[in-house]
Scaffold this motif. Structure first.
Motif, PDB file in Angstrom:
ATOM      1  N   VAL A 105      16.908 -39.571 -55.234  1.00  0.00           N
ATOM      2  CA  VAL A 105      17.642 -38.305 -55.099  1.00  0.00           C
ATOM      3  C   VAL A 105      18.624 -38.128 -56.246  1.00  0.00           C
ATOM      4  N   LEU A 106      19.549 -39.074 -56.385  1.00  0.00           N
ATOM      5  CA  LEU A 106      20.510 -39.056 -57.484  1.00  0.00           C
ATOM      6  C   LEU A 106      20.235 -40.237 -58.403  1.00  0.00           C
ATOM      7  N   SER A 147      31.989 -42.907 -54.988  1.00  0.00           N
ATOM      8  CA  SER A 147      31.635 -41.520 -54.692  1.00  0.00           C
ATOM      9  C   SER A 147      30.686 -40.996 -55.771  1.00  0.00           C
ATOM     10  N   ALA A 148      29.755 -40.173 -55.355  1.00  0.00           N
ATOM     11  CA  ALA A 148      28.765 -39.618 -56.288  1.00  0.00           C
ATOM     12  C   ALA A 148      28.828 -38.095 -56.230  1.00  0.00           C
ATOM     13  N   LEU A 149      28.734 -37.454 -57.387  1.00  0.00           N
ATOM     14  CA  LEU A 149      28.754 -35.996 -57.472  1.00  0.00           C
ATOM     15  C   LEU A 149      27.772 -35.544 -58.538  1.00  0.00           C
ATOM     16  N   ALA A 150      26.884 -34.650 -58.164  1.00  0.00           N
ATOM     17  CA  ALA A 150      25.932 -34.056 -59.107  1.00  0.00           C
ATOM     18  C   ALA A 150      25.999 -32.546 -58.962  1.00  0.00           C
ATOM     19  N   ASP A 151      25.920 -31.846 -60.079  1.00  0.00           N
ATOM     20  CA  ASP A 151      25.942 -30.383 -59.992  1.00  0.00           C
ATOM     21  C   ASP A 151      25.053 -29.778 -61.072  1.00  0.00           C
ATOM     22  N   TYR A 152      24.723 -28.496 -60.863  1.00  0.00           N
ATOM     23  CA  TYR A 152      23.918 -27.736 -61.813  1.00  0.00           C
ATOM     24  C   TYR A 152      24.700 -26.490 -62.198  1.00  0.00           C
ATOM     25  N   LEU A 162      26.049 -31.495 -55.189  1.00  0.00           N
ATOM     26  CA  LEU A 162      25.726 -32.477 -54.157  1.00  0.00           C
ATOM     27  C   LEU A 162      26.723 -33.618 -54.268  1.00  0.00           C
ATOM     28  N   SER A 163      27.439 -33.890 -53.187  1.00  0.00           N
ATOM     29  CA  SER A 163      28.443 -34.956 -53.202  1.00  0.00           C
ATOM     30  C   SER A 163      28.153 -35.963 -52.099  1.00  0.00           C
ATOM     31  N   LEU A 164      28.539 -37.219 -52.373  1.00  0.00           N
ATOM     32  CA  LEU A 164      28.322 -38.305 -51.422  1.00  0.00           C
ATOM     33  C   LEU A 164      29.568 -39.179 -51.383  1.00  0.00           C
ATOM     34  N   TRP A 206      25.236 -24.347 -52.384  1.00  0.00           N
ATOM     35  CA  TRP A 206      24.703 -23.369 -53.318  1.00  0.00           C
ATOM     36  C   TRP A 206      25.766 -22.277 -53.486  1.00  0.00           C
ATOM     37  N   THR A 207      26.448 -22.261 -54.603  1.00  0.00           N
ATOM     38  CA  THR A 207      27.643 -21.439 -54.785  1.00  0.00           C
ATOM     39  C   THR A 207      27.360 -19.948 -54.659  1.00  0.00           C
ATOM     40  N   GLN A 208      26.330 -19.457 -55.300  1.00  0.00           N
ATOM     41  CA  GLN A 208      26.075 -18.017 -55.323  1.00  0.00           C
ATOM     42  C   GLN A 208      25.692 -17.471 -53.954  1.00  0.00           C
TER      43      GLN A 208
END
Length: 414
Positions: A105-106, A147-152, A162-164, A206-208
């Motif tokens: 996943v990450l 802690s893990a953080l992924a963004d687009y 996506l945060s964990l 999903w921000t938008q």
């Protein structure tokens, strides 16, 4: 109308699938860092104080403070009438594969690391003739992960993230008593009550569109076990010891919360579940020996056997795959005592060195930690200040995980 029903059905199926117990999905071997794995190492019997860490974690035949109640309560008979100890530690470990990270996943470019500080032990002991008693509280295990953080992002705007996060602790209360039968044999027994908590949370946004998915798992932990030991004084120079920790079921009250929310139509779908499960903790048996090489120089060796092949853990009614093996942990160290006068005051300066071989219980990958330890201290009148450090590296997984620990303790004896 049909489209709305179809969309809702798809969302519900998705939520049920990702919240299903892990065994309903394809098995994934995480290695050392399964969700319930302690921070840094699986082998956590007899949490060591600063003085013990400095000499390779050896604590079955040598005692400097009231933490002896957690390893070999018989050692309480070697302490003065009153002993009070407080210990604080800085824990450091590196991680590669855990939870969503590097499991499909990450992904990360390399190892992730985390440092934790904890006031992890305090206790008092009383020595009265042929009897000794102790009351201690401390931290047996930590379950934190980096802690893990992924963004687009597009055009400077974050469109998806996506945060964990994961954290947890297992605290322990120990009541111990020891008795000396004669000049060469003594025994001790400790009663342990452990309580803890665990929390892992994943949030997708999903921000938008304003859509978000929250997946939260919590556990309330409870455990009871006994520990004890024998101490044999073969001579003024040689001591032998045998210690144990009973196997025990670690009770876990689990809860799961899964939420899908979207502004459109004020959609708020929640799935909640709970269960009462357990993890069968292994029997631990240890042997120790120490030898007084010189009047001021001691050497010690501890062997700890963990019956991890009998370990099992249930999660929401399902038994998780944990193909573990029994392991033998080895600790060896030396302690040199020196003293001199400063401004008419007498000071003692212990210096310590050691080595720890700490194999982890997983069969695949078959990994272990090799650690060097060192430490020292200063004792003046009724007070002693000690520090100990462990620096280690893992081999076998191919990731070269690092392990470090620094402890400082203050002891008052009367």
């Amino acid at each position: 109308m049909i489209r709305k029903i179809g969309a809702c059905l798809i969302v519900c199926i998705f939520l049920v699938c990702i919240s299903w117990p892990p065994e309903a999905r394809a098995q994934l071997v995480l290695g050392q860092y399964e969700d319930e794995a302690p921070f840094r190492t699986w082998n956590t019997f007899a949490p060591a104080s600063a003085s013990s860490i400095g000499r390779g974690g050896t604590c079955f035949t040598l005692a400097s403070d009231s933490s002896a109640s957690l390893s070999n309560p018989a050692l309480l008979l070697l302490l003065p009438r009153w002993t009070a100890t407080v210990n604080g530690s800085l824990h450091y470990a590196s991680f590669f594969k855990y939870s969503l990270v590097n499991t499909g996943v990450l992904g990360s470019d390399g190892n992730l690391s985390q440092s934790l500080y904890a006031l992890d032990f305090s206790g008092v002991s009383l020595h009265l003739g042929k009897w000794a008693f102790a009351l201690t509280v401390g931290i047996n295990e930590l379950y934190n992960r980096p802690s893990a953080l992924a963004d687009y992002s597009y055009g400077g705007t974050v469109l998806y993230s996506l945060s964990l996060t994961q954290e947890g602790v297992l605290r322990n209360l120990n009541l111990s008593a020891a008795h000396s039968f004669n000049d060469w044999l003594s025994a001790g027994l400790g009663i342990n009550f452990s309580l803890g908590d665990f929390k892992r949370e994943m949030v997708e946004q999903w921000t938008q569109t304003g859509i978000s998915i929250t997946d939260r798992k919590t556990r309330d932990l409870k455990e009871f076990y006994l520990n004890g030991g024998l101490l044999v004084n073969l001579s003024d120079r040689v001591r032998l010891a045998a210690v144990f920790r009973t196997p025990s079921p670690r009770q876990s009250k689990n809860s799961s919360f899964l939420q899908y929310s979207a502004p459109a139509g004020t959609t708020d779908i929640r799935i909640e579940a709970s269960s009462e499960d357990k993890a069968k903790q292994p029997l631990v048996f240890g042997l120790g020996a120490s030898y007084k090489i010189l009047t001021n120089l001691k050497a010690a060796l501890d062997l700890s056997y963990y019956s991890w092949s009998r370990y099992s853990v249930d999660y929401f009614g399902e038994t998780l795959e944990r193909n573990f093996r029994d392991v033998l942990k080895v600790g060896a160290g030396m302690e040199l005592q020196s003293s001199f006068e400063i401004f008419g005051q007498h000071f003692d300066f212990p210096a310590r060195l050691g080595f720890v071989y700490d194999p982890q219980p997983m069969r695949d990958p078959r990994s272990s930690y090799a650690s060097y330890t060192f430490g020292g201290g200063i004792a003046w009148q009724n007070f002693e200040l000690d520090f100990g450090a462990l620096v280690g590296r893992e081999s076998g997984s191919g990731n070269g995980l690092a392990a470090r620990k620094v402890s400082v303790s203050l002891t008052f004896q009367l």
